[in-house]
Scaffold this motif. Structure first.
Motif, PDB file in Angstrom:
ATOM      1  N   HIS A 133       0.886  -0.906  -0.083  1.00 42.31           N
ATOM      2  CA  HIS A 133       0.239   0.042   0.396  1.00 42.31           C
ATOM      3  C   HIS A 133       0.936   1.199  -0.335  1.00 42.31           C
ATOM      4  O   HIS A 133      -0.086   2.251  -0.318  1.00 42.31           O
ATOM      5  CB  HIS A 133      -0.889  -0.052   0.957  1.00 42.31           C
ATOM      6  CG  HIS A 133      -1.836  -0.729   1.137  1.00 42.31           C
ATOM      7  ND1 HIS A 133      -1.690  -2.498   1.139  1.00 42.31           N
ATOM      8  CD2 HIS A 133      -3.183  -0.792   0.725  1.00 42.31           C
ATOM      9  CE1 HIS A 133      -3.113  -3.109   1.300  1.00 42.31           C
ATOM     10  NE2 HIS A 133      -3.561  -2.721   0.722  1.00 42.31           N
ATOM     11  N   GLY A 134       1.578   1.185  -0.091  1.00 44.89           N
ATOM     12  CA  GLY A 134       3.045   2.049   0.011  1.00 44.89           C
ATOM     13  C   GLY A 134       3.930   2.368  -0.411  1.00 44.89           C
ATOM     14  O   GLY A 134       4.416   1.086  -1.642  1.00 44.89           O
ATOM     15  N   PRO A 135       4.736   3.383  -0.642  1.00 45.32           N
ATOM     16  CA  PRO A 135       5.873   3.855  -1.321  1.00 45.32           C
ATOM     17  C   PRO A 135       7.132   2.588  -0.268  1.00 45.32           C
ATOM     18  O   PRO A 135       6.657   1.924   1.242  1.00 45.32           O
ATOM     19  CB  PRO A 135       6.692   4.815  -1.295  1.00 45.32           C
ATOM     20  CG  PRO A 135       5.734   5.971  -0.133  1.00 45.32           C
ATOM     21  CD  PRO A 135       4.579   4.692  -0.192  1.00 45.32           C
ATOM     22  N   VAL A 136       8.355   2.173  -1.072  1.00 44.30           N
ATOM     23  CA  VAL A 136       9.424   1.329  -0.683  1.00 44.30           C
ATOM     24  C   VAL A 136      10.372   1.871   0.147  1.00 44.30           C
ATOM     25  O   VAL A 136       9.972   3.165   0.057  1.00 44.30           O
ATOM     26  CB  VAL A 136      10.200   0.695  -1.289  1.00 44.30           C
ATOM     27  CG1 VAL A 136      11.256  -0.391  -0.366  1.00 44.30           C
ATOM     28  CG2 VAL A 136       9.238  -0.631  -1.751  1.00 44.30           C
ATOM     29  N   PRO A 137      10.435   1.562   1.919  1.00 42.76           N
ATOM     30  CA  PRO A 137      11.208   2.377   2.539  1.00 42.76           C
ATOM     31  C   PRO A 137      12.600   2.537   2.033  1.00 42.76           C
ATOM     32  O   PRO A 137      13.273   1.004   1.682  1.00 42.76           O
ATOM     33  CB  PRO A 137      11.350   1.650   3.533  1.00 42.76           C
ATOM     34  CG  PRO A 137      10.032   0.956   4.012  1.00 42.76           C
ATOM     35  CD  PRO A 137       9.829   1.100   3.129  1.00 42.76           C
ATOM     36  N   GLU A 138      13.658   3.223   1.939  1.00 45.06           N
ATOM     37  CA  GLU A 138      14.669   3.877   2.111  1.00 45.06           C
ATOM     38  C   GLU A 138      15.809   3.740   2.735  1.00 45.06           C
ATOM     39  O   GLU A 138      16.555   3.546   2.582  1.00 45.06           O
ATOM     40  CB  GLU A 138      15.291   4.852   0.751  1.00 45.06           C
ATOM     41  CG  GLU A 138      14.430   5.550   0.132  1.00 45.06           C
ATOM     42  CD  GLU A 138      14.399   6.603  -1.241  1.00 45.06           C
ATOM     43  OE1 GLU A 138      14.785   6.782  -1.325  1.00 45.06           O
ATOM     44  OE2 GLU A 138      13.062   6.476  -0.295  1.00 45.06           O
ATOM     45  N   LEU A 139      15.252   3.780   4.621  1.00 47.60           N
ATOM     46  CA  LEU A 139      15.859   3.886   5.434  1.00 47.60           C
ATOM     47  C   LEU A 139      14.754   2.896   6.286  1.00 47.60           C
ATOM     48  O   LEU A 139      14.257   3.644   6.139  1.00 47.60           O
ATOM     49  CB  LEU A 139      16.531   5.251   5.617  1.00 47.60           C
ATOM     50  CG  LEU A 139      17.569   4.953   6.745  1.00 47.60           C
ATOM     51  CD1 LEU A 139      18.518   4.212   6.602  1.00 47.60           C
ATOM     52  CD2 LEU A 139      17.855   6.919   7.580  1.00 47.60           C
ATOM     53  N   ARG A 173      21.482  -2.808   7.847  1.00 46.75           N
ATOM     54  CA  ARG A 173      21.286  -1.708   7.372  1.00 46.75           C
ATOM     55  C   ARG A 173      20.340  -0.740   8.287  1.00 46.75           C
ATOM     56  O   ARG A 173      19.704   0.122   8.520  1.00 46.75           O
ATOM     57  CB  ARG A 173      21.000  -1.040   6.256  1.00 46.75           C
ATOM     58  CG  ARG A 173      22.263  -2.010   4.910  1.00 46.75           C
ATOM     59  CD  ARG A 173      21.843  -0.820   3.820  1.00 46.75           C
ATOM     60  NE  ARG A 173      21.539   0.379   3.680  1.00 46.75           N
ATOM     61  CZ  ARG A 173      20.717   0.320   2.977  1.00 46.75           C
ATOM     62  NH1 ARG A 173      20.264  -0.363   1.750  1.00 46.75           N
ATOM     63  NH2 ARG A 173      20.270   1.841   2.398  1.00 46.75           N
ATOM     64  N   ILE A 174      19.678  -1.283   9.438  1.00 44.87           N
ATOM     65  CA  ILE A 174      18.294  -0.949  10.431  1.00 44.87           C
ATOM     66  C   ILE A 174      19.460  -0.346  11.176  1.00 44.87           C
ATOM     67  O   ILE A 174      20.041  -0.987  11.918  1.00 44.87           O
ATOM     68  CB  ILE A 174      17.522  -2.297  10.870  1.00 44.87           C
ATOM     69  CG1 ILE A 174      17.156  -3.343  10.210  1.00 44.87           C
ATOM     70  CG2 ILE A 174      16.895  -1.268  11.796  1.00 44.87           C
ATOM     71  CD1 ILE A 174      16.515  -3.769  10.379  1.00 44.87           C
TER      72      ILE A 174
END
Length: 693
Positions: A44-50, A76-77
């Motif tokens: 349902h939404g854009p992919v998080p880059e961070l 990378r979290i």
């Protein structure tokens, strides 16, 4: 645009287990819920880059589940211990504001109350609690994370593990923030309606059902009072409509032959539900036009092989125009699913996505603000200084004064155009705060600079006094009438007519002064000085310039609070009208210093002191206002000595008597208010005394 997901960790093992709270992990149910929510967010939404997470295991484990679904590297979290330990919403806000602007979408995993409080503060439309595992998606129409601020976000969708999806559409908002009747998409590039129709006809025959046109003007107050209540006011001839910002649901509507004028006050509207609702929200502020929206809608019916309508598409073309005449176009394709044809809706939806269309859940109002670069809550007159304890006093003072001079500048146009009386009020309060800062935080600038600044700020107060006094009297018309017997109320009207004539003259004089060369030079001179870097030699002529602001504030607060307590005790022993006035001035000085430097001392103790101080100031201010009003009304009564005006003179005399009774009531209430304040600052209670510097 920036997108922020706020995720509360999924359900953890019982807090009653014999392990520290910070070591609690996800329960089996929490693991399942985290997977469900991750899959839902992914659809349902854009992919998080961070991804950023609290260091507590239950939050990091939730983040790890989301990372697996998004194929985001677990190593990378980023983890932050303060997302567990801190509950202040500034913690999350400051973390977000420091993000790299190369990142467009970020996801934060944390705990309550930090998650719920942060979401509520960032997005005015968001009012849901956040149970374990909940996700909210917030969009900010800004170019930099540094511009993210409370009230500037739009909640796009919300979901929690207990909620069963009633709408299977992947791009639909997944909770009751808005229940859309259609799903909106924006083209990634220029839109060619003819080509779009030709391409779509390869799958569905198209019939044009209707074409409509709308012209809407949106309003809000200068300080965004409607926006902060999640409301919009729309004028579309012949109706003025109040809508909810999140779902555009109509609250109240009033039919008018025309708008009263370019700006609208609640008092301009006929009696009714809309009048009452607006009056509660905007009070005496004027509603100003934000922008016009000219819209064209073409509704298409998409048919199946049996010539049955399976979907409706609405092609929207909007043009937003601000008050300066700048225009921005916007096109949206809105898909309206029909019951029983979910597969067709899914097909068209995927077809739009494959052609580069971008799902758009933002209200049209929010899209317009972004397109026109209008920033909600761009204005606040309330000081919200966050000073570092070791900040040099001169740097701190420059920061404070820059803010206050900017507030004054922001209100100039409203005063000149006489939009509402709050523009002058905010201008005067900012100038008084600036003058008090210079007078109370001493030795920061050299003596000639300090003296000149005090004189200039005093002159600004002098030139605005008369108009503000008249504004106050006219704002109290209803109150004055209510104080008189019903049979005598008509007799007071000539007084208001005289006040209005005097106000018109006072406004004219103030306009001339604000437009004069001397005023322009004064403001430019100080803004230039305040924006410059402090001189290295400042310490030679300004002994406190390099000292820490907390040391200076601490010393000043001890002295001012002690003076207020001493004077208050003297008043308890022996009432004296002049001493009431002195105490009011000292309370105002103390309040201003607390507003400037309160962030340097323990919270919520400072908030407690301010709360009691505010109540004490209310009593003292009402007493002082009564004295001033009695003097002014006595002067005005002398102008109604003619025989035909004696009824007005007698009504004014009755008002003066009522004001005397109210003054005595203030004196009676003083002891309670003062004792509560004194208890908050006497002895070891002073929050500024417990800090070692």
């Amino acid at each position: 645009m920036k997108t922020l997901y706020i995720v509360r960790h999924a359900k953890a093992v019982s807090r009653h287990l014999p392990i520290p709270d910070i070591e609690r992990t996800l329960s089996e149910r929490g693991q399942r819920d985290a997977h469900v929510m991750a899959e839902s967010a992914y659809a349902h939404g854009p992919v998080p880059e961070l991804m950023l997470s609290s260091s507590a295991p239950r939050a990091f484990e939730t983040a790890r589940v989301f990372a697996q679904v998004y194929q985001y590297p677990v190593d990378r979290i980023r983890t932050y211990t303060n997302l567990y330990h801190d509950t202040d919403t500034d913690t999350l806000l400051q973390l977000v504001q420091r993000l790299d602007d190369a990142v467009s979408t970020a996801m934060v995993f944390g705990h309550n109350p930090l998650c719920s409080d942060s979401a509520h503060g960032l997005a005015p439309t968001f009012r849901h609690a956040m149970p374990a595992g909940a996700v909210v998606c917030i969009q900010f129409y800004v170019s930099s994370w540094a511009e993210v601020a409370p009230g500037r976000g739009v909640a796009m969708w919300f979901h929690d593990p207990k909620h069963k999806l009633s709408n299977p559409m992947p791009v639909a908002p997944i909770h009751a923030l808005q229940t859309p009747i259609m799903l909106s998409f924006q083209p990634a590039s220029s839109f060619d309606a003819e080509r779009f129709a030709n391409d779509l006809q390869a799958f569905y025959p198209i019939r044009t059902e209707s074409k409509t046109h709308r012209q809407v003007t949106y309003f809000d107050t200068f300080d965004w009072r409607l926006y902060n209540q999640s409301l919009t006011l729309q004028w579309e001839t012949p109706h003025l409509r109040l809508h909810a910002l999140s779902d555009n649901c109509q609250h109240d509507c009033q039919a008018l032959s025309s708008l009263p004028k370019a700006s609208i006050r609640a008092s301009d509207l006929p009696a009714g539900a809309l009048h009452q609702r607006l009056e509660r929200v905007i009070d005496i502020r004027a509603l100003l036009p934000l922008f016009d929206c000219t819209s064209q809608y073409a509704t298409w019916r998409l048919l199946n092989s049996n010539d049955k309508t399976v979907i409706r598409l609405v092609i929207e073309h909007h043009t937003f125009t601000n008050a300066q005449g700048s225009s921005c176009p916007l096109t949206r394709v809105c898909l309206k699913p029909l019951k029983g044809y979910a597969q067709d809706a899914e097909h068209v939806q995927q077809w739009l996505l494959a052609r580069g269309f971008i799902p758009s859940h933002a209200p049209l109002y929010a899209l317009a603000l972004a397109a026109l670069a209008i920033t909600p809550n761009h204005y606040t007159a309330k000081p919200q200084f966050q000073l570092a304890p070791d900040m040099p006093a001169e740097a701190a003072m420059r920061s404070m004064l820059r803010f206050l001079f900017r507030v004054m500048r922001q209100n100039e146009a409203g005063i000149l155009n006489d939009l509402d009386t709050e523009f002058l009020h905010d201008f005067r309060v900012a100038s008084r705060r600036a003058r008090s800062a210079v007078g109370q935080i001493k030795g920061v600038f050299d003596q000639p600079t300090t003296l000149r600044l005090k004189q200039d700020l005093a002159s600004l107060g002098t030139m605005t006094n008369r108009l503000r006094d008249l504004d106050v009297y006219l704002l109290r018309q209803a109150d004055y009438r209510a104080k008189l017997p019903a049979d005598d109320r008509a007799a007071i009207e000539p007084l208001f007519d005289l006040l209005k004539r005097d106000r018109k003259q006072a406004l004219h004089r103030l306009k001339r002064k604000l437009q004069a060369k001397a005023y322009a030079e004064l403001m430019t001179r100080w803004e230039t000085f305040l924006s410059a870097e402090p001189a290295e030699s400042a310490a030679e002529t300004a002994p406190n310039a390099a000292r820490s602001i907390r040391k200076i504030a601490q010393k000043r607060l001890v002295k001012l609070s002690g003076r207020v307590v001493k004077t208050g005790h003297l008043l308890l022993a022996n009432e004296d009208d002049e001493r009431f006035h002195e105490l009011r001035i000292d309370c105002k000085k103390l309040r201003y210093v607390l507003e400037f430097t309160g962030s340097l001392f323990p919270q919520p103790e400072v908030a407690t002191v301010i709360r009691h101080l505010r109540k004490l100031q209310d009593v003292l201010g009402n007493f002082h206002d009564g004295c001033v009003q009695q003097e002014t009304l006595t002067t005005y009564a002398e102008q109604f000595q003619a025989a035909e005006a004696q009824a007005t003179q007698q009504a004014i005399g009755q008002l003066i008597d009522v004001l005397e009774q109210e003054k005595q009531a203030c004196k009676a209430a003083f002891a309670k208010r003062f004792n509560a304040f004194a208890a908050s600052v006497e002895g070891k209670n002073q929050p500024w005394k417990r800090i070692k510097t």
